[in-house]
Design a protein around this motif. Structure first.
Motif, PDB file in Angstrom:
ATOM      1  N   PRO A 150       0.799  -1.230   0.000  1.00  0.00           N
ATOM      2  CA  PRO A 150       0.000   0.000   0.000  1.00  0.00           C
ATOM      3  C   PRO A 150       0.831   1.280   0.000  1.00  0.00           C
ATOM      4  N   MET A 151       1.963   1.276   0.703  1.00  0.00           N
ATOM      5  CA  MET A 151       2.786   2.476   0.734  1.00  0.00           C
ATOM      6  C   MET A 151       3.459   2.729  -0.612  1.00  0.00           C
ATOM      7  N   GLU A 202       1.348   6.518  -7.176  1.00  0.00           N
ATOM      8  CA  GLU A 202       0.176   7.303  -7.572  1.00  0.00           C
ATOM      9  C   GLU A 202       0.263   8.782  -7.190  1.00  0.00           C
ATOM     10  N   ASP A 203       0.905   9.091  -6.045  1.00  0.00           N
ATOM     11  CA  ASP A 203       0.800  10.447  -5.510  1.00  0.00           C
ATOM     12  C   ASP A 203       2.107  11.237  -5.458  1.00  0.00           C
ATOM     13  N   ARG A 261       1.050   4.295  -2.930  1.00  0.00           N
ATOM     14  CA  ARG A 261       0.927   5.740  -2.717  1.00  0.00           C
ATOM     15  C   ARG A 261       2.051   6.492  -3.426  1.00  0.00           C
ATOM     16  N   VAL A 262       3.246   5.939  -3.356  1.00  0.00           N
ATOM     17  CA  VAL A 262       4.383   6.582  -4.012  1.00  0.00           C
ATOM     18  C   VAL A 262       4.152   6.662  -5.513  1.00  0.00           C
TER      19      VAL A 262
END
Length: 243
Positions: free
Chosen positions: A207-208, A214-215, A211-212
């Motif tokens: 999940p982390m 995608e964001d 995030r990297v």
């Protein structure tokens, strides 16, 4: 004779150069080192040998041993010559953060010009005149600054900055070498591995990392280097100047 000289003088910087004979092409340690740097810049550190340098300088390889006893001495001199590009003759930087920032950026810029440098950085400090000037300038940035009165505190702060710079520059140089080796820059590498990464992230196990991907803004290397250097300096200031 060379071995006797090497034993008599502790370092290559103290050892006198041999007297040149007029009938031979002129040599000096500086010419040898400059030729070695040009070879390393063009072809990498693996291309540097006494035989290759002798060919460039139109001299017999054995003549070089009158100036240098080992390849390790040559590497020491190459690093020291490049240190001269890092330490500014004059600086307008005011304040310890600005001075350490200037040294950090000049180190990065120099290492990107001579990307073989990262293979020789680290370990025991370079004790040539330019290497000593580099360490002196780094320590002088903290001289008489509140919070850095103790030498050990200064060493901790300088070590943190130099450790960050070395790691960041080594990662950037490694990426550039990968681009040259594969012919793929970071964008093309991401495209080539995009389907695999999408599948792996879809499992929900990372999940982390999702995030990297995608964001995160993924800034340019120079921008990232500056932002992360500022974070290191913030940490040093918080730990030592407010203690």
């Amino acid at each position: 004779m060379v071995r006797k000289q090497a034993e008599e003088y502790a370092t290559v910087w103290e050892r006198p150069e041999p007297v040149e004979r007029p009938v031979l092409s002129s040599l000096s340690r500086d010419r040898i080192v400059r030729a070695a740097i040009e070879l390393a810049d063009a072809e990498g550190l693996g291309a540097v040998s006494f035989r290759r340098i002798a060919g460039v300088l139109e001299a017999g390889p054995m003549r070089l041993y009158g100036y240098l006893a080992t390849k390790e001495e040559l590497f020491d001199l190459m690093v020291d010559a490049v240190y001269a590009e890092i330490v500014p003759a004059n600086t307008s930087a005011s304040g310890w953060r600005a001075r350490l920032t200037e040294i950090a950026h000049r180190t990065r810029e120099t290492a990107l010009r001579h990307d073989w440098l990262v293979d020789l950085f680290g370990g025991r400090p370079n004790i040539g005149p330019n290497g000593l000037a580099f360490h002196e300038a780094s320590l002088a940035a903290l001289d008489e600054v509140a919070g850095f009165e103790q030498v050990d505190t200064m060493m901790d702060a300088i070590g943190a900055v130099h450790g960050y710079v070395l790691g960041a520059v080594r990662a950037e140089v490694t990426e550039r070498r990968a681009e040259r080796a594969t012919g793929m820059d970071e964008q093309h590498w991401q495209q080539a591995n995009g389907a695999y990464m999408t599948k792996m992230l879809a499992t929900g196990a990372y999940p982390m990392l999702a995030r990297v991907v995608e964001d995160a803004s993924h800034p340019a290397p120079g921008t990232a280097f500056t932002a992360r250097l500022e974070a290191v300096l913030d940490g040093i200031e918080a730990r030592f100047r407010t203690a």
